[in-house]
Design a protein around this motif. Structure first.
Motif, PDB file in Angstrom:
ATOM      1  N   ASN A  78     -35.317 -16.308  19.720  1.00  0.00           N
ATOM      2  CA  ASN A  78     -36.846 -16.550  19.270  1.00  0.00           C
ATOM      3  C   ASN A  78     -36.652 -16.672  17.724  1.00  0.00           C
ATOM      4  N   ASP A  79     -36.764 -17.886  17.415  1.00  0.00           N
ATOM      5  CA  ASP A  79     -36.643 -18.197  15.712  1.00  0.00           C
ATOM      6  C   ASP A  79     -38.145 -17.310  15.016  1.00  0.00           C
ATOM      7  N   LYS A  80     -39.131 -17.462  15.504  1.00  0.00           N
ATOM      8  CA  LYS A  80     -40.243 -16.769  14.924  1.00  0.00           C
ATOM      9  C   LYS A  80     -39.942 -15.377  14.714  1.00  0.00           C
ATOM     10  N   TYR A  81     -39.456 -14.684  15.531  1.00  0.00           N
ATOM     11  CA  TYR A  81     -39.020 -13.333  15.558  1.00  0.00           C
ATOM     12  C   TYR A  81     -38.110 -13.091  14.141  1.00  0.00           C
ATOM     13  N   LYS A  82     -37.010 -14.101  14.290  1.00  0.00           N
ATOM     14  CA  LYS A  82     -35.961 -13.916  13.168  1.00  0.00           C
ATOM     15  C   LYS A  82     -36.449 -14.158  11.647  1.00  0.00           C
ATOM     16  N   SER A  83     -37.756 -15.052  11.659  1.00  0.00           N
ATOM     17  CA  SER A  83     -38.422 -15.262  10.354  1.00  0.00           C
ATOM     18  C   SER A  83     -39.325 -14.190   9.990  1.00  0.00           C
ATOM     19  N   GLU A  84     -39.932 -13.555  10.903  1.00  0.00           N
ATOM     20  CA  GLU A  84     -41.248 -12.801  10.675  1.00  0.00           C
ATOM     21  C   GLU A  84     -40.610 -11.220  10.850  1.00  0.00           C
ATOM     22  N   ILE A  85     -39.522 -10.937  11.621  1.00  0.00           N
ATOM     23  CA  ILE A  85     -39.184  -9.617  11.737  1.00  0.00           C
ATOM     24  C   ILE A  85     -37.618  -9.396  10.827  1.00  0.00           C
ATOM     25  N   GLY A  86     -36.821 -10.010  11.675  1.00  0.00           N
ATOM     26  CA  GLY A  86     -35.477  -9.859  11.248  1.00  0.00           C
ATOM     27  C   GLY A  86     -34.694  -8.671  11.409  1.00  0.00           C
ATOM     28  N   GLU A  87     -33.455  -8.747  11.630  1.00  0.00           N
ATOM     29  CA  GLU A  87     -32.603  -7.688  11.776  1.00  0.00           C
ATOM     30  C   GLU A  87     -32.535  -6.701  10.695  1.00  0.00           C
ATOM     31  N   GLY A  88     -32.814  -5.600  11.224  1.00  0.00           N
ATOM     32  CA  GLY A  88     -32.505  -4.423  10.225  1.00  0.00           C
ATOM     33  C   GLY A  88     -33.588  -3.146  10.314  1.00  0.00           C
ATOM     34  N   THR A  89     -33.740  -2.338   9.302  1.00  0.00           N
ATOM     35  CA  THR A  89     -34.793  -1.319   9.524  1.00  0.00           C
ATOM     36  C   THR A  89     -36.304  -1.864   9.266  1.00  0.00           C
ATOM     37  N   ALA A  90     -36.972  -1.321   9.867  1.00  0.00           N
ATOM     38  CA  ALA A  90     -38.600  -1.823   9.891  1.00  0.00           C
ATOM     39  C   ALA A  90     -39.449  -0.532   9.542  1.00  0.00           C
ATOM     40  N   PHE A  91     -40.484  -0.817   9.351  1.00  0.00           N
ATOM     41  CA  PHE A  91     -41.577   0.445   9.068  1.00  0.00           C
ATOM     42  C   PHE A  91     -42.483   0.366  10.455  1.00  0.00           C
ATOM     43  N   ALA A  92     -42.611   1.406  11.020  1.00  0.00           N
ATOM     44  CA  ALA A  92     -43.268   1.746  12.332  1.00  0.00           C
ATOM     45  C   ALA A  92     -44.495   2.608  12.275  1.00  0.00           C
ATOM     46  N   SER A  93     -45.571   2.260  12.602  1.00  0.00           N
ATOM     47  CA  SER A  93     -46.917   2.850  12.879  1.00  0.00           C
ATOM     48  C   SER A  93     -47.269   3.421  14.242  1.00  0.00           C
ATOM     49  N   GLU A  94     -47.340   4.331  14.637  1.00  0.00           N
ATOM     50  CA  GLU A  94     -47.531   4.632  16.115  1.00  0.00           C
ATOM     51  C   GLU A  94     -48.736   4.225  16.485  1.00  0.00           C
ATOM     52  N   PHE A  95     -48.731   3.286  17.640  1.00  0.00           N
ATOM     53  CA  PHE A  95     -49.859   2.523  18.064  1.00  0.00           C
ATOM     54  C   PHE A  95     -50.788   3.605  18.798  1.00  0.00           C
ATOM     55  N   ILE A  96     -52.155   3.442  18.359  1.00  0.00           N
ATOM     56  CA  ILE A  96     -53.094   4.032  18.663  1.00  0.00           C
ATOM     57  C   ILE A  96     -54.151   3.339  19.658  1.00  0.00           C
ATOM     58  N   ILE A  97     -54.302   3.655  20.900  1.00  0.00           N
ATOM     59  CA  ILE A  97     -55.277   2.980  21.757  1.00  0.00           C
ATOM     60  C   ILE A  97     -56.540   3.242  21.481  1.00  0.00           C
ATOM     61  N   ASP A  98     -57.590   2.305  21.890  1.00  0.00           N
ATOM     62  CA  ASP A  98     -58.932   2.682  21.775  1.00  0.00           C
ATOM     63  C   ASP A  98     -59.615   2.443  20.480  1.00  0.00           C
ATOM     64  N   LEU A  99     -58.912   1.519  19.685  1.00  0.00           N
ATOM     65  CA  LEU A  99     -59.088   1.503  18.056  1.00  0.00           C
ATOM     66  C   LEU A  99     -60.177   0.437  17.815  1.00  0.00           C
ATOM     67  N   GLN A 119     -42.591   5.976  11.380  1.00  0.00           N
ATOM     68  CA  GLN A 119     -41.225   6.205  11.822  1.00  0.00           C
ATOM     69  C   GLN A 119     -40.388   4.876  10.971  1.00  0.00           C
ATOM     70  N   LEU A 120     -39.096   5.045  10.778  1.00  0.00           N
ATOM     71  CA  LEU A 120     -38.230   4.045  10.552  1.00  0.00           C
ATOM     72  C   LEU A 120     -37.451   3.807  11.551  1.00  0.00           C
ATOM     73  N   VAL A 121     -37.499   2.524  12.075  1.00  0.00           N
ATOM     74  CA  VAL A 121     -36.880   2.046  13.433  1.00  0.00           C
ATOM     75  C   VAL A 121     -35.894   0.856  13.120  1.00  0.00           C
ATOM     76  N   TYR A 122     -35.062   0.731  13.962  1.00  0.00           N
ATOM     77  CA  TYR A 122     -34.015  -0.567  13.732  1.00  0.00           C
ATOM     78  C   TYR A 122     -33.994  -1.482  14.748  1.00  0.00           C
ATOM     79  N   ILE A 123     -34.325  -2.782  14.317  1.00  0.00           N
ATOM     80  CA  ILE A 123     -34.531  -3.959  15.096  1.00  0.00           C
ATOM     81  C   ILE A 123     -33.067  -4.515  15.042  1.00  0.00           C
ATOM     82  N   ASP A 124     -32.451  -4.614  16.450  1.00  0.00           N
ATOM     83  CA  ASP A 124     -31.222  -5.102  16.807  1.00  0.00           C
ATOM     84  C   ASP A 124     -31.538  -6.470  16.856  1.00  0.00           C
ATOM     85  N   GLN A 125     -30.344  -7.047  16.663  1.00  0.00           N
ATOM     86  CA  GLN A 125     -30.130  -8.639  16.648  1.00  0.00           C
ATOM     87  C   GLN A 125     -30.473  -8.962  18.045  1.00  0.00           C
ATOM     88  N   THR A 126     -30.087  -8.546  19.000  1.00  0.00           N
ATOM     89  CA  THR A 126     -30.239  -8.890  20.477  1.00  0.00           C
ATOM     90  C   THR A 126     -31.755  -9.120  20.642  1.00  0.00           C
TER      91      THR A 126
END
Length: 229
Positions: A64-85, A52-59
């Motif tokens: 967290n400065d690491k989140y700001k540099s590695e993620i950033g506000e805006g649309t992100a690519f999201a792959s559904e998490f599969i357990i037991d991998l 999916q495409l998901v939106y990462i809100d500034q809040t």
């Protein structure tokens, strides 16, 4: 997540599902490839998790400065998490679906993905299986469309190369051609869904996506199929 040079993060979306997301650290070109090839791969018949495409809100980032540099506000690519991998190893591949492994070998050749290598000496397969069922799960396409892709290396180093026969027969070629044709029917729709905040980071977006389409259209030539023999 502990693994991944693209700084993937495990998040819970507002639909209460968990997703592994990639954005700023992965690069916007990489995110575009992830989105396009996840959808193409699903249409091709590969076991790729829902994305999916998901939106990462500034809040979510402001403390967290690491989140700001590695993620950033805006649309992100999201792959559904599969357990037991569990990531595959060289021996474990023999226990997995032969048809899926062969399909993946052809798909990665088609999209010029050299980032799924595994031999008896090790490698980086970017390929997983569910421990409870041995179902194959295919992830990671951000390094596809490699301009330095070498067919001989693919034949020798790809994680699934030893499960591919010495040459492709006419029936298999027809079947894979049909898979590729069907997958590409959604291409224009996929291009239209690429987020604007990704597009602006690509200096020549139209030229970039046109080049990707040219690579994919190579399957209509005899030269393409010779590389699978």
């Amino acid at each position: 997540m502990k693994q991944g040079a693209t700084a993937p993060y495990l998040c819970t979306a507002d639909n209460q599902k968990k997703y592994v997301i990639k954005r700023q650290r992965a690069g916007f070109e990489g995110c575009i490839k992830e989105l396009l090839l996840a959808k193409l791969g699903q249409s091709f018949g590969l076991p790729i998790p829902d994305c999916q495409l998901v939106y990462i809100d500034q809040t979510l980032l402001e403390y967290n400065d690491k989140y700001k540099s590695e993620i950033g506000e805006g649309t992100a690519f999201a792959s559904e998490f599969i357990i037991d991998l569990q990531e595959v190893n060289y021996r474990k591949l023999e226990s997995l679906s032969l048809s899926v492994l062969r399909d993946l070998y052809v798909f990665d050749y088609w999209v010029r993905n050299a980032d799924r290598n595994l031999t008896e000496h090790g490698g980086n397969p970017n390929l997983f299986y569910k421990q409870s069922s041995l179902d194959v799960i295919v992830l990671d396409h951000n390094l596809a469309f490699d301009n330095e892709f070498i067919e001989k290396d693919h034949q020798q180093l790809h994680a699934c190369s030893r499960f591919w026969s010495a040459q492709i027969d006419f029936e298999s070629q027809q079947r894979y051609q049909e898979k590729m044709t069907n997958a590409l029917q959604c291409w224009d729709d996929l291009i239209g869904k690429i987020p604007c905040d990704w597009k602006v980071e690509i200096s020549d977006f139209d030229g970039f996506t046109s080049q990707l389409k040219l690579i994919l259209n190579r399957y209509t030539t005899n030269l393409f199929w010779e590389g699978l023999e």
